[in-house]
Design a protein around this motif. Structure first.
Motif, PDB file in Angstrom:
ATOM      1  N   LEU A 112      37.076  35.016  43.188  1.00  0.00           N
ATOM      2  CA  LEU A 112      37.579  36.274  43.776  1.00  0.00           C
ATOM      3  C   LEU A 112      37.223  36.387  45.255  1.00  0.00           C
ATOM      4  N   GLU A 158      34.357  36.944  46.311  1.00  0.00           N
ATOM      5  CA  GLU A 158      33.281  37.916  46.531  1.00  0.00           C
ATOM      6  C   GLU A 158      32.109  37.165  47.138  1.00  0.00           C
ATOM      7  N   ARG A 162      38.679  37.404  56.233  1.00  0.00           N
ATOM      8  CA  ARG A 162      38.273  38.682  55.642  1.00  0.00           C
ATOM      9  C   ARG A 162      39.457  39.631  55.464  1.00  0.00           C
ATOM     10  N   ARG A 163      40.295  39.661  56.497  1.00  0.00           N
ATOM     11  CA  ARG A 163      41.442  40.580  56.462  1.00  0.00           C
ATOM     12  C   ARG A 163      42.480  40.195  55.420  1.00  0.00           C
ATOM     13  N   PRO A 176      42.278  41.154  50.657  1.00  0.00           N
ATOM     14  CA  PRO A 176      42.990  42.077  49.753  1.00  0.00           C
ATOM     15  C   PRO A 176      44.280  41.472  49.187  1.00  0.00           C
ATOM     16  N   ARG A 203      43.527  38.856  46.558  1.00  0.00           N
ATOM     17  CA  ARG A 203      43.035  39.388  45.276  1.00  0.00           C
ATOM     18  C   ARG A 203      44.141  40.026  44.440  1.00  0.00           C
ATOM     19  N   ARG A 204      45.224  40.434  45.092  1.00  0.00           N
ATOM     20  CA  ARG A 204      46.320  41.058  44.329  1.00  0.00           C
ATOM     21  C   ARG A 204      46.992  40.075  43.383  1.00  0.00           C
ATOM     22  N   VAL A 227      41.503  41.128  37.117  1.00  0.00           N
ATOM     23  CA  VAL A 227      40.140  40.887  36.642  1.00  0.00           C
ATOM     24  C   VAL A 227      39.680  42.019  35.733  1.00  0.00           C
TER      25      VAL A 227
END
Lengths: 312, 227
Positions: free
Chosen positions: B49, B51, B71-72, B75, B78-79, B83
């Protein structure tokens, strides 16, 4: 504000409303802290409003008083009318000068007769045809800004044909001192209040973030962007700021009229000297300044807190 | 779909949580990752993920080198991954509908789309009649179904489930496993981390066993020839 605009532009309308609603929900979820923030912000803006009203009125009264402060310019004995005109024209060109009045020797004699020889016809008759103040023709110069008086006096003293310059030093200095003191004190108090408000908003947002840690974690896992995670907290701060500014404005609006009426009735001996600014004129300035301050404090307080605590 | 090449992850100096792990999971596979607590299973999920970042090695998910995702960009990355967790992680102040809709709102879907999509997902997990219930009013199995609906509503290509049945009784465990299998049958790659060996045996899927941060076996249950 520009930051918020960039966000808004990057987001879809539905997402924008979603974050605004989340911001409003945050305020209600976090009732006690939000209430404390609104109350403190309200107190700050209330004090700011009162100071603003006092300082603005004081300044306006000072300006009125300044209008009455004059510099008198007397001339050499052998001066010609032409030279007097030249001096007058040169003085009129100075930016700090608002009005120049020529007082002739006859005007001065009239003034003396009215003010000092009133009812003493025998004295007046004794001077008939022989003006005792024949050399007292002068200019009375009124200023825009009393603080400029010294500079003007120095300038006039160096002019040809000028014998003497009389300035109302004490009045000018006292008014200028008051003016400066009022500005410094109000500036310092407003600065302290701003700092306290920013600190409190920041605290409220920090509590909001810690209460919603889990939700923020879920949002990040689902794929929420930084904007979406952060924006509700920024809106929360801005809304608290807006409400905190609006409430005291309403209070001050009613208080102001009441205070003016009170001062006028209880202190009618000075009432005539005090020319209060009308409510609409005062609020024309106070409303936008206070609302922008409230929202701005909310934005600054929440923005930096969110940046610090929400490394997405 | 998912590839790990010589991946290690050390939190502090000492024994690494993962040590030189290499594996490949194809699109549409159903894989169990098993191991004792502290074996490195959860670290693996966190790496997938993004993380966490690996100390060494390369991770590729959905064709993207995870190490190189900025970093940007996280999101959006992850879509594509749904999870679910042992503790469901539902928002307790919102009802079932809002919990599932939340995932769509977060990615900026329109309200019109959300209103169509959420009932479909809730029917799929068998919770359509309970859309108004709050998490505290539901059983663990039902809450996990809500979590699954939320994980799937954005149509991810991969579903990661970290001990999804850890808090459930036997009946609910099997219902959730059936649901996950159904989701896999529809084409979603499913990776389930568990220490429940009974379900692993019965499900007869690919099983990767991790021990002290290292893969010790990678087999398909019932297929003794597989590696």
């Amino acid at each position: 504000m520009s930051l918020t605009l960039v966000w808004v532009m990057k987001m879809r309308i539905s997402t924008f409303w979603f974050t605004v609603k989340q911001g409003i929900k945050n305020i209600f979820r976090n009732k006690m802290f939000s209430l404390a923030s609104v109350a403190t912000m309200g107190a700050c803006i209330f004090m700011f409003g009162l100071f603003f009203a006092v300082v603005t009125n004081f300044n306006s009264m000072l300006k009125e008083a300044e209008k009455g402060v004059a510099v008198a310019v007397y001339f050499n004995k052998d001066i010609t009318n032409e030279q007097i005109n030249t001096i007058g024209n040169d003085i009129k060109k100075r930016p700090e000068v608002s009005k120049v009045e020529y007082i002739s020797a006859d005007d001065a004699w009239e003034y003396v007769k009215e003010n000092y020889f009133e009812g003493r016809k025998e004295l007046i008759a004794a001077f008939e045809g022989d003006n005792p103040v024949a050399n007292s023709m002068h200019y009375e110069i009124y200023l825009n800004d009393v603080e400029m008086q010294d500079a003007l006096v120095t300038y006039i003293q160096n002019m040809d044909g000028v014998r003497n310059v009389k300035k109302s030093e004490q009045v000018a200095n006292t008014l200028a001192e008051f003016n400066r003191l009022a500005t410094y004190i109000s500036g310092a108090i407003i600065f302290i209040l701003l700092a306290v408000s920013i600190f409190l908003i920041s605290n409220t947002v920090t509590v909001g973030i810690s209460v919603r840690r889990e939700e923020i974690g879920i949002m990040k896992l689902i794929g929420a962007t930084d904007y979406l995670v952060r924006a509700p907290f920024i809106f929360e701060g801005m809304i608290i700021g807006l409400i905190g500014a609006a409430i005291p404005l309403v209070l001050i609006y009613f208080l102001y009229d009441w205070i003016i009426a009170f001062v006028a009735s209880k202190f009618n001996f000075i009432g005539a000297m005090l020319n209060f600014i009308p409510t609409t004129q005062l609020f024309g300035q106070l409303i936008p300044i206070s609302l922008i301050m409230g929202v701005g404090i909310g934005l600054v307080g929440s923005y930096f807190t969110v940046r610090k605590h929400l490394r997405v | 779909m998912i590839t790990l090449e010589h991946v290690s992850k050390a939190y502090t100096a000492g024994i690494p949580a993962l040590n030189d792990v290499s594996l490949h999971i194809d699109k549409g596979e159903f894989v169990f990752i098993v191991g004792d607590s502290g074996s490195g299973k959860s670290t693996l999920i966190k790496l997938l993920l993004k993380e966490l970042d690996p100390t060494e090695g390369v991770i590729t998910v959905n064709g993207r080198n995870v190490n190189k995702i900025r970093r940007r960009q996280i999101p959006k990355f992850r879509r594509k991954i749904g999870v679910v967790f042992q503790d469901y992680r539902l928002l307790k102040d919102r009802n079932v509908y809002d919990n599932v809709a939340f995932a769509q709102k977060v990615i900026g879907e329109s309200n019109k789309h959300i209103k169509k999509r959420v009932p479909v997902m809730l029917s799929m997990v068998g919770l359509a009649p309970k859309y108004k219930s709050f998490p505290d009013q539901m059983s663990g199995g039902e809450q996990q179904r809500v979590a699954i609906a939320r994980a799937l509503i954005n149509e991810p290509e991969i579903l990661l489930a970290d001990e999804p049945t850890g808090n459930l009784d036997n009946n609910n465990t099997w219902e959730i496993m059936k649901l996950l299998e159904e989701i896999n049958n529809r084409g979603t790659t499913v990776v389930v981390v568990t220490h429940n060996l009974e379900i692993v045996k019965v499900m007869k899927k690919r099983v990767i066993t991790i021990k002290r941060g290292t893969i010790v076996s990678d087999t398909r249950m019932g297929d003794e020839n597989a590696n």
